[in-house]
Design a protein around this motif. Structure first.
Motif, PDB file in Angstrom:
ATOM      1  N   UNK A  11       0.832  -1.208   0.000  1.00 27.53           N
ATOM      2  CA  UNK A  11       0.000   0.000   0.000  1.00 27.53           C
ATOM      3  C   UNK A  11       0.868   1.261   0.000  1.00 27.53           C
ATOM      4  N   UNK A  12       1.951   1.261   0.768  1.00 27.13           N
ATOM      5  CA  UNK A  12       2.864   2.415   0.776  1.00 27.13           C
ATOM      6  C   UNK A  12       3.537   2.593  -0.579  1.00 27.13           C
ATOM      7  N   UNK A  13       3.948   1.485  -1.189  1.00 26.75           N
ATOM      8  CA  UNK A  13       4.601   1.554  -2.502  1.00 26.75           C
ATOM      9  C   UNK A  13       3.619   2.039  -3.569  1.00 26.75           C
ATOM     10  N   UNK A  14       2.375   1.592  -3.497  1.00 20.62           N
ATOM     11  CA  UNK A  14       1.354   2.028  -4.450  1.00 20.62           C
ATOM     12  C   UNK A  14       1.090   3.520  -4.294  1.00 20.62           C
ATOM     13  N   UNK A  15       1.009   3.983  -3.061  1.00 19.47           N
ATOM     14  CA  UNK A  15       0.785   5.407  -2.808  1.00 19.47           C
ATOM     15  C   UNK A  15       1.917   6.241  -3.409  1.00 19.47           C
ATOM     16  N   UNK A  16       3.138   5.786  -3.214  1.00 17.15           N
ATOM     17  CA  UNK A  16       4.308   6.490  -3.752  1.00 17.15           C
ATOM     18  C   UNK A  16       4.300   6.461  -5.285  1.00 17.15           C
ATOM     19  N   UNK A  17       3.941   5.322  -5.863  1.00 15.64           N
ATOM     20  CA  UNK A  17       3.880   5.212  -7.325  1.00 15.64           C
ATOM     21  C   UNK A  17       2.808   6.137  -7.898  1.00 15.64           C
ATOM     22  N   UNK A  18       1.686   6.274  -7.203  1.00 11.38           N
ATOM     23  CA  UNK A  18       0.629   7.189  -7.660  1.00 11.38           C
ATOM     24  C   UNK A  18       1.107   8.632  -7.644  1.00 11.38           C
ATOM     25  N   UNK A  19       1.921   8.973  -6.658  1.00 14.03           N
ATOM     26  CA  UNK A  19       2.455  10.338  -6.570  1.00 14.03           C
ATOM     27  C   UNK A  19       3.468  10.602  -7.688  1.00 14.03           C
ATOM     28  N   UNK A  20       4.361   9.655  -7.917  1.00 14.72           N
ATOM     29  CA  UNK A  20       5.477   9.866  -8.851  1.00 14.72           C
ATOM     30  C   UNK A  20       5.154   9.487 -10.304  1.00 14.72           C
ATOM     31  N   UNK A  21       4.147   8.632 -10.489  1.00 14.79           N
ATOM     32  CA  UNK A  21       3.748   8.180 -11.832  1.00 14.79           C
ATOM     33  C   UNK A  21       4.949   7.727 -12.673  1.00 14.79           C
ATOM     34  N   UNK A  64      16.800  -4.628  -3.534  1.00 13.14           N
ATOM     35  CA  UNK A  64      17.898  -5.527  -3.165  1.00 13.14           C
ATOM     36  C   UNK A  64      17.894  -5.860  -1.677  1.00 13.14           C
ATOM     37  N   UNK A  65      17.261  -5.002  -0.864  1.00 14.10           N
ATOM     38  CA  UNK A  65      17.139  -5.263   0.576  1.00 14.10           C
ATOM     39  C   UNK A  65      15.838  -5.980   0.918  1.00 14.10           C
ATOM     40  N   UNK A  66      15.052  -6.336  -0.120  1.00 15.49           N
ATOM     41  CA  UNK A  66      13.814  -7.080   0.116  1.00 15.49           C
ATOM     42  C   UNK A  66      12.601  -6.210   0.380  1.00 15.49           C
ATOM     43  N   UNK A  67      12.686  -4.917   0.050  1.00 15.90           N
ATOM     44  CA  UNK A  67      11.562  -4.007   0.270  1.00 15.90           C
ATOM     45  C   UNK A  67      10.754  -3.843  -1.013  1.00 15.90           C
ATOM     46  N   UNK A  68       9.462  -3.666  -0.867  1.00  9.36           N
ATOM     47  CA  UNK A  68       8.616  -3.397  -2.017  1.00  9.36           C
ATOM     48  C   UNK A  68       8.738  -1.917  -2.344  1.00  9.36           C
ATOM     49  N   UNK A  69       9.287  -1.602  -3.498  1.00  5.90           N
ATOM     50  CA  UNK A  69       9.544  -0.220  -3.906  1.00  5.90           C
ATOM     51  C   UNK A  69       8.447   0.280  -4.845  1.00  5.90           C
ATOM     52  N   UNK A  70       8.464   1.582  -5.112  1.00 14.86           N
ATOM     53  CA  UNK A  70       7.454   2.127  -6.016  1.00 14.86           C
ATOM     54  C   UNK A  70       7.682   1.675  -7.451  1.00 14.86           C
ATOM     55  N   UNK A  71       8.899   1.292  -7.804  1.00 17.44           N
ATOM     56  CA  UNK A  71       9.164   0.765  -9.141  1.00 17.44           C
ATOM     57  C   UNK A  71       8.388  -0.540  -9.333  1.00 17.44           C
TER      58      UNK A  71
END
Length: 89
Positions: A11-21, A64-71
């Motif tokens: 959910x945090x990654x999706x929110x960030x992706x929506x902001x940055x497109x 690489x650290x196992x986090x779900x990123x906005x990419x």
């Protein structure tokens, strides 16, 4: 390898992706390229399944650290859309 199961992290990654497109380019089946926020770096994202579990990979520092990123979240949106089109009857 990131198991796509944490709803909060996704959910945090999706929110960030929506902001940055982010710009997402399809490279092949479940393979994507996503430009960084400043457009200087292109990250590679890959999705796959093992049994019933779903995984994703991104070659950014967070991935690489196992986090779900906005990419990964941006590419996941495209992946889900393409999968839905494949199975339309």
């Amino acid at each position: 390898m990131i198991e796509l199961k944490s709803r909060e992290q996704m959910a945090r990654a999706i929110k960030r992706a929506k902001q940055l497109k982010p710009f997402v380019r399809v490279r092949g089946f479940r393979w994507y390229e996503v430009k960084s926020n400043d457009g200087a770096v292109i990250y590679t994202i890959h999705f796959y399944k093992q049994g019933r579990k779903r995984f994703g990979e991104c070659n950014c520092k967070g991935g690489e650290r196992g986090l779900i990123c906005y990419h990964l979240a941006g590419a996941a949106a495209v992946n889900i859309g393409l999968a839905a089109m494949r199975y339309v009857k």
